[in-house]
Design a protein around this motif. Structure first.
Motif, PDB file in Angstrom:
ATOM      1  N   LEU A 127      23.557   3.544  48.679  1.00 35.77           N
ATOM      2  CA  LEU A 127      22.607   4.182  49.222  1.00 35.77           C
ATOM      3  C   LEU A 127      21.091   3.621  48.506  1.00 35.77           C
ATOM      4  O   LEU A 127      20.083   3.318  48.978  1.00 35.77           O
ATOM      5  CB  LEU A 127      22.484   5.747  48.916  1.00 35.77           C
ATOM      6  CG  LEU A 127      23.369   6.573  49.810  1.00 35.77           C
ATOM      7  CD1 LEU A 127      23.256   7.832  49.388  1.00 35.77           C
ATOM      8  CD2 LEU A 127      22.986   6.508  51.329  1.00 35.77           C
ATOM      9  N   PHE A 128      21.356   3.525  46.944  1.00 36.49           N
ATOM     10  CA  PHE A 128      20.212   3.079  46.262  1.00 36.49           C
ATOM     11  C   PHE A 128      20.417   1.888  45.556  1.00 36.49           C
ATOM     12  O   PHE A 128      19.463   1.547  44.683  1.00 36.49           O
ATOM     13  CB  PHE A 128      19.861   4.278  45.378  1.00 36.49           C
ATOM     14  CG  PHE A 128      19.576   5.744  46.299  1.00 36.49           C
ATOM     15  CD1 PHE A 128      18.276   5.478  46.866  1.00 36.49           C
ATOM     16  CD2 PHE A 128      20.347   6.500  46.077  1.00 36.49           C
ATOM     17  CE1 PHE A 128      18.072   6.730  47.815  1.00 36.49           C
ATOM     18  CE2 PHE A 128      20.069   7.730  46.969  1.00 36.49           C
ATOM     19  CZ  PHE A 128      18.750   7.876  47.858  1.00 36.49           C
ATOM     20  N   GLY A 129      21.485   1.270  45.538  1.00 38.07           N
ATOM     21  CA  GLY A 129      21.613   0.158  44.681  1.00 38.07           C
ATOM     22  C   GLY A 129      22.273   0.519  43.393  1.00 38.07           C
ATOM     23  O   GLY A 129      22.446   1.580  43.160  1.00 38.07           O
ATOM     24  N   LYS A 130      23.161  -0.455  42.749  1.00 39.93           N
ATOM     25  CA  LYS A 130      24.108  -0.291  41.658  1.00 39.93           C
ATOM     26  C   LYS A 130      23.306   0.521  40.619  1.00 39.93           C
ATOM     27  O   LYS A 130      22.086   0.136  40.009  1.00 39.93           O
ATOM     28  CB  LYS A 130      24.457  -1.349  41.247  1.00 39.93           C
ATOM     29  CG  LYS A 130      25.690  -1.047  40.010  1.00 39.93           C
ATOM     30  CD  LYS A 130      26.469  -2.507  39.763  1.00 39.93           C
ATOM     31  CE  LYS A 130      27.535  -2.395  38.803  1.00 39.93           C
ATOM     32  NZ  LYS A 130      28.375  -1.250  39.091  1.00 39.93           N
ATOM     33  N   ASP A 131      23.874   1.730  40.196  1.00 41.06           N
ATOM     34  CA  ASP A 131      23.407   2.583  39.176  1.00 41.06           C
ATOM     35  C   ASP A 131      22.129   2.895  39.139  1.00 41.06           C
ATOM     36  O   ASP A 131      21.772   3.348  38.122  1.00 41.06           O
ATOM     37  CB  ASP A 131      23.705   1.652  37.666  1.00 41.06           C
ATOM     38  CG  ASP A 131      25.187   1.325  37.573  1.00 41.06           C
ATOM     39  OD1 ASP A 131      25.926   2.021  38.096  1.00 41.06           O
ATOM     40  OD2 ASP A 131      25.542   0.568  36.952  1.00 41.06           O
ATOM     41  N   ASN A 132      21.302   2.725  40.174  1.00 41.83           N
ATOM     42  CA  ASN A 132      20.009   3.575  40.462  1.00 41.83           C
ATOM     43  C   ASN A 132      20.147   5.177  40.227  1.00 41.83           C
ATOM     44  O   ASN A 132      19.195   5.865  39.959  1.00 41.83           O
ATOM     45  CB  ASN A 132      19.174   3.021  41.522  1.00 41.83           C
ATOM     46  CG  ASN A 132      18.757   1.532  41.371  1.00 41.83           C
ATOM     47  OD1 ASN A 132      18.407   1.299  40.095  1.00 41.83           O
ATOM     48  ND2 ASN A 132      18.958   0.590  42.076  1.00 41.83           N
ATOM     49  N   VAL A 133      21.164   5.477  40.967  1.00 51.70           N
ATOM     50  CA  VAL A 133      21.609   7.052  41.006  1.00 51.70           C
ATOM     51  C   VAL A 133      22.981   7.183  40.583  1.00 51.70           C
ATOM     52  O   VAL A 133      23.704   6.480  40.933  1.00 51.70           O
ATOM     53  CB  VAL A 133      21.266   7.788  42.569  1.00 51.70           C
ATOM     54  CG1 VAL A 133      21.710   8.944  42.562  1.00 51.70           C
ATOM     55  CG2 VAL A 133      20.042   7.442  42.752  1.00 51.70           C
ATOM     56  N   LYS A 134      22.910   8.131  39.478  1.00 47.48           N
ATOM     57  CA  LYS A 134      24.224   8.449  38.968  1.00 47.48           C
ATOM     58  C   LYS A 134      24.871   9.641  39.117  1.00 47.48           C
ATOM     59  O   LYS A 134      26.127  10.117  38.615  1.00 47.48           O
ATOM     60  CB  LYS A 134      23.944   8.081  37.431  1.00 47.48           C
ATOM     61  CG  LYS A 134      23.681   6.618  37.390  1.00 47.48           C
ATOM     62  CD  LYS A 134      23.763   6.155  35.633  1.00 47.48           C
ATOM     63  CE  LYS A 134      23.352   4.862  35.462  1.00 47.48           C
ATOM     64  NZ  LYS A 134      23.420   4.389  34.131  1.00 47.48           N
ATOM     65  N   SER A 135      24.362  10.548  39.859  1.00 44.84           N
ATOM     66  CA  SER A 135      24.882  12.094  40.027  1.00 44.84           C
ATOM     67  C   SER A 135      24.445  12.536  41.267  1.00 44.84           C
ATOM     68  O   SER A 135      23.466  12.098  41.921  1.00 44.84           O
ATOM     69  CB  SER A 135      24.609  12.873  38.706  1.00 44.84           C
ATOM     70  OG  SER A 135      23.113  13.315  38.707  1.00 44.84           O
ATOM     71  N   ALA A 136      25.025  13.626  41.906  1.00 37.67           N
ATOM     72  CA  ALA A 136      24.669  14.279  43.035  1.00 37.67           C
ATOM     73  C   ALA A 136      23.214  15.152  42.756  1.00 37.67           C
ATOM     74  O   ALA A 136      22.544  15.117  43.528  1.00 37.67           O
ATOM     75  CB  ALA A 136      25.447  15.531  42.925  1.00 37.67           C
ATOM     76  N   LYS A 137      22.823  15.564  41.210  1.00 33.29           N
ATOM     77  CA  LYS A 137      21.614  16.084  41.059  1.00 33.29           C
ATOM     78  C   LYS A 137      20.395  14.884  41.266  1.00 33.29           C
ATOM     79  O   LYS A 137      19.472  15.365  41.872  1.00 33.29           O
ATOM     80  CB  LYS A 137      21.533  16.791  39.617  1.00 33.29           C
ATOM     81  CG  LYS A 137      20.064  17.186  39.187  1.00 33.29           C
ATOM     82  CD  LYS A 137      20.023  17.556  37.775  1.00 33.29           C
ATOM     83  CE  LYS A 137      18.984  18.274  37.427  1.00 33.29           C
ATOM     84  NZ  LYS A 137      17.858  17.382  37.743  1.00 33.29           N
ATOM     85  N   GLU A 138      20.885  13.802  40.557  1.00 34.41           N
ATOM     86  CA  GLU A 138      19.780  12.802  40.795  1.00 34.41           C
ATOM     87  C   GLU A 138      19.791  12.241  42.322  1.00 34.41           C
ATOM     88  O   GLU A 138      18.834  11.886  42.715  1.00 34.41           O
ATOM     89  CB  GLU A 138      20.291  11.248  40.068  1.00 34.41           C
ATOM     90  CG  GLU A 138      20.314  11.567  38.537  1.00 34.41           C
ATOM     91  CD  GLU A 138      20.595  10.328  37.791  1.00 34.41           C
ATOM     92  OE1 GLU A 138      20.457   9.126  38.509  1.00 34.41           O
ATOM     93  OE2 GLU A 138      20.899  10.352  36.515  1.00 34.41           O
ATOM     94  N   LEU A 139      20.624  12.408  42.908  1.00 31.82           N
ATOM     95  CA  LEU A 139      20.726  12.106  44.667  1.00 31.82           C
ATOM     96  C   LEU A 139      19.698  13.281  45.291  1.00 31.82           C
ATOM     97  O   LEU A 139      18.980  12.840  45.967  1.00 31.82           O
ATOM     98  CB  LEU A 139      22.261  12.270  45.057  1.00 31.82           C
ATOM     99  CG  LEU A 139      22.197  12.138  46.604  1.00 31.82           C
ATOM    100  CD1 LEU A 139      21.678  10.708  47.129  1.00 31.82           C
ATOM    101  CD2 LEU A 139      23.429  12.515  46.975  1.00 31.82           C
ATOM    102  N   LYS A 140      20.030  14.111  44.929  1.00 31.09           N
ATOM    103  CA  LYS A 140      19.185  15.357  45.242  1.00 31.09           C
ATOM    104  C   LYS A 140      17.595  15.324  44.949  1.00 31.09           C
ATOM    105  O   LYS A 140      16.781  15.367  45.837  1.00 31.09           O
ATOM    106  CB  LYS A 140      19.352  16.643  44.936  1.00 31.09           C
ATOM    107  CG  LYS A 140      20.835  16.941  45.745  1.00 31.09           C
ATOM    108  CD  LYS A 140      21.358  18.617  45.442  1.00 31.09           C
ATOM    109  CE  LYS A 140      22.638  19.025  46.123  1.00 31.09           C
ATOM    110  NZ  LYS A 140      23.221  20.239  45.906  1.00 31.09           N
ATOM    111  N   ASP A 141      17.424  14.757  43.646  1.00 36.82           N
ATOM    112  CA  ASP A 141      15.992  14.710  43.388  1.00 36.82           C
ATOM    113  C   ASP A 141      15.266  13.498  43.955  1.00 36.82           C
ATOM    114  O   ASP A 141      13.937  13.562  44.336  1.00 36.82           O
ATOM    115  CB  ASP A 141      16.043  14.201  41.889  1.00 36.82           C
ATOM    116  CG  ASP A 141      16.267  15.572  41.087  1.00 36.82           C
ATOM    117  OD1 ASP A 141      16.446  16.743  41.443  1.00 36.82           O
ATOM    118  OD2 ASP A 141      16.676  15.339  39.798  1.00 36.82           O
ATOM    119  N   ARG A 142      16.198  12.475  44.297  1.00 41.70           N
ATOM    120  CA  ARG A 142      15.559  11.161  44.877  1.00 41.70           C
ATOM    121  C   ARG A 142      15.216  11.476  46.300  1.00 41.70           C
ATOM    122  O   ARG A 142      14.450  11.357  46.992  1.00 41.70           O
ATOM    123  CB  ARG A 142      16.647  10.226  44.844  1.00 41.70           C
ATOM    124  CG  ARG A 142      16.120   8.579  45.718  1.00 41.70           C
ATOM    125  CD  ARG A 142      15.153   8.319  45.060  1.00 41.70           C
ATOM    126  NE  ARG A 142      14.759   6.766  45.386  1.00 41.70           N
ATOM    127  CZ  ARG A 142      15.268   5.777  45.019  1.00 41.70           C
ATOM    128  NH1 ARG A 142      16.101   5.766  43.918  1.00 41.70           N
ATOM    129  NH2 ARG A 142      14.909   4.527  45.514  1.00 41.70           N
TER     130      ARG A 142
END
Length: 440
Positions: free
Chosen positions: A260-275
């Motif tokens: 979705l966002f490129g390697k290691d730019n998002v690392k958790s479900a919480k970061e996914l929801k924040d994004r």
């Protein structure tokens, strides 16, 4: 040549133009001499046609043409030098029996003048500025859609309530024969859900089109027909099942985040929801800004009072189009356009008083930003500066594109000004509540 102005009132004036023979004679004589040199008239050698004959044949037309050119050039120059802010164009008051044989010619033009007024950005009543927030339900729904989109299909033998079913809709009378895939959880009619449940590949069910799906737009794509036809369709169709699949959601793991966002730019479900929350609210901001711009425009038109030279504008509307309008048609057109004209005057005053300008360099940067956002929609997330520069140069060689981008940039400048100086009341709402409040 002598030009004078007679002020009728604050909104109307008459400009009088007196042209003497000395103003136009030399030009008329030169053109007629050129005609004489080129004229081919039976009985005369080329260049030897009597001037009297040339004047008789061409003199009046040349005179009228040259005088009209003088009028146009000098009237425009006069309006500019006198700094007269006119609406529409000057209207000639030439009498029907105008005598072009006079050495001295007198012309009159009616002017409609722009009114003097003040614009108060701090309106008495505050304008609501919606701040749209992505709520928990919206974010969770988006996560679920992502998981389904990147999930895998598992073949099944019987239809379940959350499965995807591929098959062919048929109704010969309505010329329907369309293979498609439907999601059972998007089927609205209980009878249809019950009819599909437990069916196997090769089975055929009969379904009613009326109220078949939860979203009306799904019917036209499912049946392969136009939206208009689907909206009015109330019949039965057969659906023959060819494939049944369960879409198992993708796990919320690093593999999905990297897709979705490129390697290691998002690392958790919480970061996914924040994004998701951040990206969604950026998109909502465009809708909120457009609503704010529309609402402030309406408020400024309502609050800024001034008179217009209405009778002049109606006469100008009558004669300015390709065809002459009747009095009633001109009145109707004036009523339709009056609000837009009022805002043009208000906007022009705001731009002038706040020195809002569109410079070439900032317009090019604005174009690059627009190009970059367009490229991102097609998955090109990180274009090089050289690539953006080359595309921007091509875009700005097109005058229509330059005009469109300039208008957009000026709208953005006005919006920034309103956010800074207007009387605003910020209100946080969910997207659903925004739609209800803003467009109900």
């Amino acid at each position: 040549m002598n030009i004078t102005k007679e002020q009728i009132d604050d909104l109307n004036a008459v400009v009088k133009v007196a042209i003497s023979k000395e103003d136009y004679q030399d030009k008329v004589e030169k053109i007629l001499n050129d005609y004489r040199k080129q004229a081919n008239i039976p009985g005369f050698r080329k260049g030897q046609v009597p001037m009297g004959l040339i004047k008789k044949q061409y003199g009046k037309a040349v005179l009228v043409d040259e005088v009209n050119k003088l009028l146009q050039d000098n009237l425009n120059k006069y309006l500019t030098e006198e700094k007269l802010d006119v609406l529409g164009n000057p209207l000639p008051k030439q009498p029907e029996n105008f005598d072009w044989d006079n050495d001295n010619l007198d012309f009159e033009f009616e002017l409609g003048l722009a009114p003097n007024f003040e614009v108060q950005l701090k309106t008495k009543k505050a304008v609501t500025h919606y701040k749209i927030v992505a709520d928990k339900k919206m974010i969770d729904d988006q996560v679920e859609r992502i998981q389904k989109q990147y999930g895998k299909l598992v073949s099944k033998t019987e239809v379940g309530k959350a499965d995807e079913v591929t098959g062919t809709f048929v109704n010969e009378a309505e010329d329907i024969n369309n293979k498609t895939t439907i999601e059972v959880d998007k089927v609205k009619a209980k009878k249809a859900v019950d009819a599909l449940a437990g069916k196997k590949v090769g089975d055929t069910v009969t379904l009613s089109t009326k109220g078949l799906f939860k979203e009306d737009y799904l019917l036209s794509s499912a049946l392969g027909i136009s939206r208009d036809k689907a909206d009015n369709l109330n019949t039965e169709v057969t659906f023959t099942i060819e494939e049944i699949n369960e879409r198992q959601p993708a796990p919320l793991d690093q593999e999905l985040f990297d897709k979705l966002f490129g390697k290691d730019n998002v690392k958790s479900a919480k970061e996914l929801k924040d994004r998701i929350k951040e990206d969604s609210e950026k998109q909502f901001e465009q809708q909120s800004d457009q609503k704010l711009l529309n609402d402030i425009t309406e408020r400024l038109i309502d609050d800024t009072k001034f008179e217009l030279p209405a009778e002049f504008l109606k006469k100008w509307i009558q004669v300015s189009g390709e065809q002459m309008l009747s009095d009633d048609e001109a009145n109707e057109e004036f009523e339709r356009s009056e609000k837009g004209l009022r805002y043009q005057l208000i906007e022009g005053k705001i731009i002038q008083e706040n020195n809002l300008q569109v410079q070439f360099d900032e317009l090019k940067e604005f174009a690059k930003g627009f190009i970059k956002s367009q490229m991102a929609q097609y998955g090109h997330m990180d274009p090089k500066e050289e690539e953006l520069e080359n595309i921007a140069v091509r875009v700005m060689s097109n005058q229509d594109e330059v005009k469109r981008l300039s208008e957009q940039l000026m709208s953005q400048k006005l919006l920034d000004l309103y956010k800074e100086k207007a009387n605003l009341k910020v209100k946080e709402v969910s997207y659903d509540d925004f739609i209800k409040e803003a467009y109900s």
